[in-house]
Design an enzyme around this catalytic site. Structure first.
Site, PDB file in Angstrom:
ATOM      1  N   LYS A 113       0.857  -1.186   0.000  1.00 12.98           N
ATOM      2  CA  LYS A 113       0.000   0.000   0.000  1.00 12.98           C
ATOM      3  C   LYS A 113       0.892   1.235   0.000  1.00 12.98           C
ATOM      4  O   LYS A 113       1.910   1.266   0.699  1.00 12.98           O
ATOM      5  CB  LYS A 113      -0.920   0.019   1.215  1.00 12.98           C
ATOM      6  CG  LYS A 113      -1.789   1.290   1.305  1.00 12.98           C
ATOM      7  CD  LYS A 113      -2.912   1.154   2.296  1.00 12.98           C
ATOM      8  CE  LYS A 113      -2.520   1.422   3.730  1.00 12.98           C
ATOM      9  NZ  LYS A 113      -1.927   2.760   3.970  1.00 12.98           N
ATOM     10  N   GLU A 115       0.687   5.795  -0.227  1.00 11.06           N
ATOM     11  CA  GLU A 115      -0.176   6.975  -0.081  1.00 11.06           C
ATOM     12  C   GLU A 115      -0.003   7.932  -1.250  1.00 11.06           C
ATOM     13  O   GLU A 115       1.135   8.146  -1.712  1.00 11.06           O
ATOM     14  CB  GLU A 115       0.162   7.686   1.236  1.00 11.06           C
ATOM     15  CG  GLU A 115      -0.091   6.820   2.461  1.00 11.06           C
ATOM     16  CD  GLU A 115       0.205   7.533   3.777  1.00 11.06           C
ATOM     17  OE1 GLU A 115       0.521   8.747   3.752  1.00 11.06           O
ATOM     18  OE2 GLU A 115       0.122   6.868   4.825  1.00 11.06           O
ATOM     19  N   GLU A 182      -9.238   7.774   3.546  1.00 14.52           N
ATOM     20  CA  GLU A 182      -9.156   8.100   4.984  1.00 14.52           C
ATOM     21  C   GLU A 182      -9.548   9.551   5.267  1.00 14.52           C
ATOM     22  O   GLU A 182      -9.116  10.469   4.563  1.00 14.52           O
ATOM     23  CB  GLU A 182      -7.716   7.855   5.482  1.00 14.52           C
ATOM     24  CG  GLU A 182      -7.532   8.222   6.950  1.00 14.52           C
ATOM     25  CD  GLU A 182      -6.243   7.688   7.577  1.00 14.52           C
ATOM     26  OE1 GLU A 182      -5.499   6.946   6.900  1.00 14.52           O
ATOM     27  OE2 GLU A 182      -6.002   8.026   8.751  1.00 14.52           O
TER      28      GLU A 182
END
Ligand code: KIV
Length: 280
Positions: A113, A115, A182
């Site tokens: 993962k 960002e 998020e």
């Protein structure tokens, strides 16, 4: 059965929800796996909850590999996703591919993962081209808190909301199999989930995302340095642990622990001989 990128694809198609939790060690990963979680995220939140840093900025590749490999040993059926730490992918596409490869080879991840949205699309594309599944992460991305000026909900202005939507589309177009959203207004979580053909995993993005993720210490009440609004406490494990630690100390002091059932024995004859020899 092992959860894979195909499980995620099918879930989006069928409209079934996906569950993900963070874990950083073998024991916790084994418990989550036995509970039937779809995916375990070895999040760089380990900087906060495991290592006691104020943020995730100082987390290293070695930290992620060390904890990732432990989780992978406990996750028989859950998909293991390992976070790419700050500055392991931002500086160049080359760094991104090499470091994603290390998380797969040394950390035994099933996916990585990272960002970022539009700006990180080249990195996502290159990692995917190397045969490594990528989970995107947009919105309140913790590695950028210095740029955001703190843990602030993202996408609240029209311009910021437009940028978030562009980010989501860029991550999908770059080939990510899934995206974490998020800390955004619920309506954006809903809209982006409807717009994308890949599943969205929300954390503070409302109930309409295709799945949810939480940091396990937050949902078990084991970490109270800060508690975002999106956290629900499913158990007060921290209180139970504190109580057990106190009782342990008290029982040592009072002589209750260890009890006879916690002690090893030796043949009486040998004990007698030793007593005679050492006169005690
Ligand atoms: O590091 C982490 O735990 C995360 C989740 C909160 C999504 O990125």
């Amino acid at each position: 059965m092992k959860n894979t990128v195909l499980t995620f694809k099918q879930a989006k198609k069928d409209g079934t929800k996906l569950s993900m939790l963070t874990a950083y060690d073998y024991s916790i990963a084994s418990l989550m796996d036995a509970a039937g979680i779809n995916a375990i995220l070895v999040g760089d939140s380990l900087g906060n909850v495991m290592l006691g840093y104020e943020d995730t900025v100082s987390v290293t590749m070695e930290d992620m590999i060390h904890h990732g490999a432990a989780v992978a040993r406990g996750a028989k059926n859950a998909m293991v996703v390992i976070d790419m730490p700050f500055m392991s992918y931002q500086a160049s596409v080359y760094d991104a591919v090499v470091n994603a490869g290390r998380l797969m080879k040394e950390g035994r991840a099933n996916a990585v993962k990272l960002e970022g949205g539009v700006e990180m699309a080249p990195q996502i594309k290159a990692i995917v081209a190397a045969g490594i599944p990528v989970m995107g992460h947009i919105g309140l991305t913790p590695q950028s808190i210095n740029a955001f000026g703190g843990h602030k909900v993202q996408g609240k202005t029209e311009e910021a909301a437009m940028k978030l939507i562009q980010d989501a589309k860029a991550v999908e177009e770059a080939g990510a199999f899934c995206v974490v959203i998020e800390g955004v207004p619920q309506v954006l979580g809903t809209m982006i989930t409807k717009m994308l053909s890949i599943p969205t995993i929300g954390i503070g993005a409302g109930p309409d995302c295709d799945g949810q993720v939480l940091v396990y210490q937050d949902m078990l009440g084991m970490f109270s340095d800060f508690t975002p609004k999106f956290v629900k406490r499913f158990a007060s494990v921290g209180e139970v642990m504190k109580g057990a630690f106190k009782q342990y100390i008290e029982e040592i002091n009072s002589g209750v622990f260890p009890a006879q059932e916690n002690c090893y024995s030796i043949d009486d004859g040998i004990a007698e001989k030793l007593k005679e020899k050492f006169d005690y």
